[in-house]
Design a protein around this motif. Structure first.
Motif, short mmCIF file in Angstrom:
data_model
loop_
_atom_site.label_atom_id
_atom_site.label_comp_id
_atom_site.label_asym_id
_atom_site.label_seq_id
_atom_site.Cartn_x
_atom_site.Cartn_y
_atom_site.Cartn_z
N LEU A 18 0.82 -1.22 0.00
CA LEU A 18 0.00 0.00 0.00
C LEU A 18 0.85 1.26 0.00
N LEU A 19 1.90 1.27 0.81
CA LEU A 19 2.76 2.45 0.87
C LEU A 19 3.45 2.70 -0.46
N THR A 20 3.92 1.63 -1.08
CA THR A 20 4.58 1.78 -2.37
C THR A 20 3.59 2.26 -3.44
N ALA A 21 2.42 1.62 -3.50
CA ALA A 21 1.41 2.01 -4.49
C ALA A 21 0.96 3.44 -4.27
N ALA A 22 0.73 3.82 -3.02
CA ALA A 22 0.26 5.18 -2.73
C ALA A 22 1.30 6.22 -3.10
N SER A 23 2.57 5.97 -2.78
CA SER A 23 3.60 6.95 -3.12
C SER A 23 3.70 7.13 -4.63
N GLN A 24 3.55 6.04 -5.38
CA GLN A 24 3.59 6.13 -6.84
C GLN A 24 2.38 6.87 -7.39
N GLU A 25 1.20 6.55 -6.88
CA GLU A 25 -0.02 7.21 -7.35
C GLU A 25 -0.01 8.71 -7.03
N PHE A 26 0.37 9.06 -5.81
CA PHE A 26 0.42 10.48 -5.43
C PHE A 26 1.43 11.23 -6.29
N ALA A 27 2.59 10.61 -6.52
CA ALA A 27 3.63 11.27 -7.30
C ALA A 27 3.17 11.50 -8.73
N GLU A 28 2.46 10.53 -9.31
CA GLU A 28 2.04 10.63 -10.70
C GLU A 28 0.81 11.50 -10.89
N ARG A 29 -0.11 11.48 -9.90
CA ARG A 29 -1.44 12.08 -10.14
C ARG A 29 -1.86 13.09 -9.08
N GLY A 30 -1.05 13.28 -8.04
CA GLY A 30 -1.39 14.25 -7.01
C GLY A 30 -2.25 13.68 -5.91
N PHE A 31 -2.63 14.57 -4.96
CA PHE A 31 -3.35 14.13 -3.76
C PHE A 31 -4.79 13.72 -4.03
N ASP A 32 -5.31 14.07 -5.19
CA ASP A 32 -6.72 13.77 -5.47
C ASP A 32 -6.96 12.32 -5.88
N VAL A 33 -5.90 11.55 -6.02
CA VAL A 33 -6.07 10.14 -6.40
C VAL A 33 -6.95 9.44 -5.37
N SER A 34 -7.75 8.49 -5.82
CA SER A 34 -8.69 7.83 -4.92
C SER A 34 -8.05 6.63 -4.21
#
Length: 199
Positions: A18-34
Motif C-alpha cells: 500500500l505504501l509503495t502504491a500510494a507513493s507512486q499514485e500520489f507522485a504521478e497524479r497528485g493528492f486527489d487520487v482515490s
C-alpha cells in the motif's frame, strides 16, 4: 498502556504494498487520487487500505515517516565514519537516489503534518546537522555552511533534473557533484546572504 503488537507477515506485506502504491499514485497524479486507485495498484481490496490507514492523511503520514526514518538511519550509521566529508557526500548521494526512486517531493505539500511526522523529521534534521558539523570541523566544508543549508539542498539534484527534457536516469549525480563542490572550502567566496534560521 497496551503494547503495540507486531504485524503478521501478510499484514506487513500488505502495508508495504500500500505504501509503495500510494507513493507512486500520489507522485504521478497528485493528492486527489482515490483510495480505490491505490488499492487497485497494490492489488489489495479497498477495505484492507482502511484497516491499515483509516484516512488518506494517515496514509500520507505513514509514507513520510517510513522515508524519513530510512534516511535518518543511513545518516546515523555514517556519524561514526572517520572521513566526515565522504560520509556527508555518501548520505546526500543516498538521499538523492532514494528520493528519486520513490519520488516523494509531492509530500512537501501535505498540510497539518501528524506529530509522528514532525518528530521523525526533527530526528533527520538533527542527524544532518551532526554530519555537517563533523565535516565542517574536519575542514571538508566551508566554514559558513550550516546544517540547514544542506537540508535545503538535499532534494535539489532531483528538482533540477525534473525540469530538463529527456534527462538520463543518473543525471542527478552531475548536479549533486556541482552542489557538493559548492560546499567545499577550496575556492570559496563569501556568500552574499546570511543563512536561514535553523530547522
Amino acid at each position: 498502556m497496551t503494547a503495540t503488537r507486531p504485524l503478521r507477515a501478510d499484514a506487513a506485506r500488505n502495508r508495504q504494498l500500500l505504501l509503495t502504491a500510494a507513493s507512486q499514485e500520489f507522485a504521478e497524479r497528485g493528492f486527489d487520487v482515490s483510495i480505490a486507485d491505490i488499492a487497485r495498484r497494490a492489488g489489495i481490496a479497498k477495505g484492507t487500505v482502511f484497516r491499515h490507514f483509516p484516512t488518506k492523511d494517515d496514509l500520507i503520514s505513514a509514507i513520510i515517516v517510513d522515508q524519513v526514518i530510512a534516511l535518518t538511519e543511513v545518516g546515523e550509521r555514517l556519524l561514526d565514519a572517520p572521513d566526515a566529508g565522504a560520509a556527508l557526500l555518501q548520505f546526500l548521494t543516498t538521499a538523492a537516489r532514494e528520493l528519486r526512486q520513490l519520488d516523494l517531493s509531492f509530500l512537501t505539500g501535505a498540510a497539518d503534518p501528524a506529530a509522528e511526522v514532525v518528530e521523525t523529521e526533527q530526528r533527520l534534521y538533527a542527524t544532518i546537522h551532526a554530519l555537517v558539523d563533523r565535516a565542517r570541523d574536519q575542514g571538508d566544508l566551508r566554514p559558513d555552511i550550516t546544517g540547514t543549508d544542506v537540508v535545503a539542498l538535499m532534494c535539489a539534484p532531483n528538482h533540477v533534473v525534473k525540469s530538463l527534457p529527456d534527462a538520463s536516469p543518473d543525471l542527478w549525480r552531475r548536479y549533486l557533484g556541482i552542489i557538493f563542490d559548492g560546499l567545499r572550502p577550496q575556492g570559496a567566496h563569501p556568500l552574499p546572504h546570511p543563512p536561514p534560521l535553523p530547522l
